[in-house]
Enzyme design. Structure first.
Site, PDB file in Angstrom:
ATOM      1  N   GLU A  36       0.840  -1.195   0.000  1.00 17.50           N
ATOM      2  CA  GLU A  36       0.000   0.000   0.000  1.00 17.50           C
ATOM      3  C   GLU A  36       0.878   1.249   0.000  1.00 17.50           C
ATOM      4  O   GLU A  36       1.890   1.293   0.696  1.00 17.50           O
ATOM      5  CB  GLU A  36      -0.847  -0.039   1.288  1.00 17.50           C
ATOM      6  CG  GLU A  36      -1.759   1.118   1.518  1.00 17.50           C
ATOM      7  CD  GLU A  36      -2.541   0.950   2.831  1.00 17.50           C
ATOM      8  OE1 GLU A  36      -3.762   1.090   2.807  1.00 17.50           O
ATOM      9  OE2 GLU A  36      -1.915   0.674   3.883  1.00 17.50           O
ATOM     10  N   HIS A  38       2.465   4.574   1.003  1.00 18.26           N
ATOM     11  CA  HIS A  38       2.682   5.221   2.300  1.00 18.26           C
ATOM     12  C   HIS A  38       3.369   6.563   2.078  1.00 18.26           C
ATOM     13  O   HIS A  38       4.362   6.899   2.758  1.00 18.26           O
ATOM     14  CB  HIS A  38       3.501   4.330   3.224  1.00 18.26           C
ATOM     15  CG  HIS A  38       2.680   3.288   3.940  1.00 18.26           C
ATOM     16  ND1 HIS A  38       2.171   2.182   3.305  1.00 18.26           N
ATOM     17  CD2 HIS A  38       2.248   3.198   5.228  1.00 18.26           C
ATOM     18  CE1 HIS A  38       1.474   1.455   4.186  1.00 18.26           C
ATOM     19  NE2 HIS A  38       1.508   2.050   5.355  1.00 18.26           N
ATOM     20  N   ASP A  47       3.470  -1.689   5.996  1.00 16.66           N
ATOM     21  CA  ASP A  47       2.627  -2.460   6.922  1.00 16.66           C
ATOM     22  C   ASP A  47       3.212  -3.858   7.155  1.00 16.66           C
ATOM     23  O   ASP A  47       3.261  -4.350   8.281  1.00 16.66           O
ATOM     24  CB  ASP A  47       1.197  -2.605   6.387  1.00 16.66           C
ATOM     25  CG  ASP A  47       0.412  -1.305   6.484  1.00 16.66           C
ATOM     26  OD1 ASP A  47       0.925  -0.325   7.036  1.00 16.66           O
ATOM     27  OD2 ASP A  47      -0.744  -1.290   5.995  1.00 16.66           O
ATOM     28  N   HIS A 122      -2.572  -4.209   9.091  1.00 17.36           N
ATOM     29  CA  HIS A 122      -3.256  -3.311   8.129  1.00 17.36           C
ATOM     30  C   HIS A 122      -4.719  -3.264   8.542  1.00 17.36           C
ATOM     31  O   HIS A 122      -5.427  -4.282   8.512  1.00 17.36           O
ATOM     32  CB  HIS A 122      -3.059  -3.892   6.719  1.00 17.36           C
ATOM     33  CG  HIS A 122      -3.847  -3.257   5.619  1.00 17.36           C
ATOM     34  ND1 HIS A 122      -3.629  -1.974   5.179  1.00 17.36           N
ATOM     35  CD2 HIS A 122      -4.836  -3.758   4.833  1.00 17.36           C
ATOM     36  CE1 HIS A 122      -4.452  -1.724   4.161  1.00 17.36           C
ATOM     37  NE2 HIS A 122      -5.199  -2.778   3.935  1.00 17.36           N
ATOM     38  N   GLU A 124      -7.583  -2.417   7.476  1.00 17.01           N
ATOM     39  CA  GLU A 124      -8.707  -2.872   6.655  1.00 17.01           C
ATOM     40  C   GLU A 124      -8.896  -4.392   6.670  1.00 17.01           C
ATOM     41  O   GLU A 124      -9.943  -4.897   6.250  1.00 17.01           O
ATOM     42  CB  GLU A 124      -8.530  -2.404   5.202  1.00 17.01           C
ATOM     43  CG  GLU A 124      -8.716  -0.915   4.989  1.00 17.01           C
ATOM     44  CD  GLU A 124      -7.455  -0.088   5.222  1.00 17.01           C
ATOM     45  OE1 GLU A 124      -6.578  -0.508   6.020  1.00 17.01           O
ATOM     46  OE2 GLU A 124      -7.353   0.998   4.633  1.00 17.01           O
ATOM     47  N   HIS A 176      -1.908   7.562   9.035  1.00 10.87           N
ATOM     48  CA  HIS A 176      -1.429   6.715   7.935  1.00 10.87           C
ATOM     49  C   HIS A 176      -0.224   7.387   7.307  1.00 10.87           C
ATOM     50  O   HIS A 176      -0.308   8.527   6.863  1.00 10.87           O
ATOM     51  CB  HIS A 176      -2.513   6.489   6.866  1.00 10.87           C
ATOM     52  CG  HIS A 176      -1.994   5.673   5.714  1.00 10.87           C
ATOM     53  ND1 HIS A 176      -1.772   4.314   5.806  1.00 10.87           N
ATOM     54  CD2 HIS A 176      -1.593   6.028   4.475  1.00 10.87           C
ATOM     55  CE1 HIS A 176      -1.277   3.872   4.658  1.00 10.87           C
ATOM     56  NE2 HIS A 176      -1.154   4.888   3.833  1.00 10.87           N
ATOM     57  N   GLU A 181       3.848   5.548  11.825  1.00 13.37           N
ATOM     58  CA  GLU A 181       4.545   4.706  10.843  1.00 13.37           C
ATOM     59  C   GLU A 181       5.909   5.281  10.471  1.00 13.37           C
ATOM     60  O   GLU A 181       6.864   4.521  10.243  1.00 13.37           O
ATOM     61  CB  GLU A 181       3.672   4.497   9.609  1.00 13.37           C
ATOM     62  CG  GLU A 181       2.454   3.661   9.955  1.00 13.37           C
ATOM     63  CD  GLU A 181       1.744   3.129   8.731  1.00 13.37           C
ATOM     64  OE1 GLU A 181       1.912   1.935   8.441  1.00 13.37           O
ATOM     65  OE2 GLU A 181       1.038   3.908   8.070  1.00 13.37           O
TER      66      GLU A 181
HETATM   67 ZN    ZN Z   1       0.517   1.475   7.108  1.00  9.56          ZN
HETATM   68 MN    MN Z   2      -2.351  -0.098   5.867  1.00 12.65          MN
END
Ligand code: ZN
Ligand code: MN
Length: 254
Positions: A36, A38, A47, A122, A124, A176, A181
């Site tokens: 994904e 970032h 992630d 993650h 989701e 995010h 992170e």
């Molecule tokens: Zn992430």
């Molecule tokens: Mn994620």
């Protein structure tokens, strides 16, 4: 078993006899990540990198085995990962994720594993992991099987979160590719953080709903949802240690 063998926790590094000797008595951790975007400063595998390293550290403490990390996750949502409009974000459907996780859990159980931790990296993924575990139970799992599902950030206590954010923890809403992170990746893989690309381009807030198809300006064009500029390796180390301690405590309790 030599100390060296015990310290080897990645399933991919074990031989079949080594795995067979440990799988029945050991906890097996299955990390689930994503591929994904970032933002411009963190890698697409952020992630997966974070959840795998946390799993490895937890496993070293518990003598557990870490199954190979699932590197793809469920579709990125605009308000938690920027959404599916970004290049690089490579997701699977809910059905695919459910079946992959179900198949892996069933294989681990067939090998004799009875204590499994599904470690989510993650946001989701959550309900699809829930469904996969239910399919395993519905199919007639061994009565002594215990599965724990947890998002790796969840055991971090509020006091630690307040210490890790320069102005106190603002909540998870816009986290995010931002403070957590960036700090985590500075602690874990500083070689992968493009420091010169770290800039503030976040939003104050996002609407409490989603519109489909996603408008290109719904989230910042950077894909970063809130300020990453004050992320530090020290904050990352604090969060990492706290997450590992918290996960070890939860797993030992259950
Ligand atoms: Zn992430
Ligand atoms: Mn994620």
């Amino acid at each position: 078993m030599t100390q060296r063998t015990v310290r080897r926790v990645l399933m991919q590094e074990l031989t079949r006899p080594e795995y067979e000797a440990r799988v029945g008595d050991s906890i097996v951790i299955l990390p689930v990540g994503s591929t994904e975007q970032h933002g411009p400063h963190l890698p697409l595998g952020s992630d997966a990198i974070q959840v795998e390293e946390i799993a490895r550290r937890v496993a070293l403490r518990l003598g557990a085995i870490v199954a190979p990390t699932i590197p793809y996750g469920y579709r990125s949502a605009p308000r938690s990962g920027g959404g599916e409009i970004f290049s690089g974000t490579t997701s699977v459907t809910g059905q695919t994720l459910i079946l992959v996780v179900r198949d892996i859990l069933q294989a681990l159980i067939r090998h004799g594993s009875r204590r499994i931790v599904v470690l989510d990296g993650h946001y989701e993924n959550n309900m699809f992991l829930h469904e996969a575990i239910h399919l395993v139970l519905d199919a007639g799992a061994p009565p002594d099987l215990r599965i724990l599902k947890i998002l790796w950030v969840d055991p971090i206590p509020t006091e630690t979160l307040d210490r890790a954010w320069p102005d106190g923890f603002p909540g998870w809403a816009l986290e995010h590719a931002a403070h957590l992170e960036t700090s985590m990746m500075l602690a874990l893989r500083p070689d992968l953080v493009r420091r010169e690309e770290i800039r503030e381009d976040g939003v104050e807030s996002l609407p409490p709903y989603d519109v489909y198809p996603q408008a290109p300006d719904f989230v910042p064009a950077s894909g970063v949802l809130s300020d990453p500029t004050r992320g530090t390796a020290e904050a990352g180390e604090l969060l990492l240690a706290s997450a590992v301690d918290g996960l070890v405590a939860v797993i030992e309790r259950e």
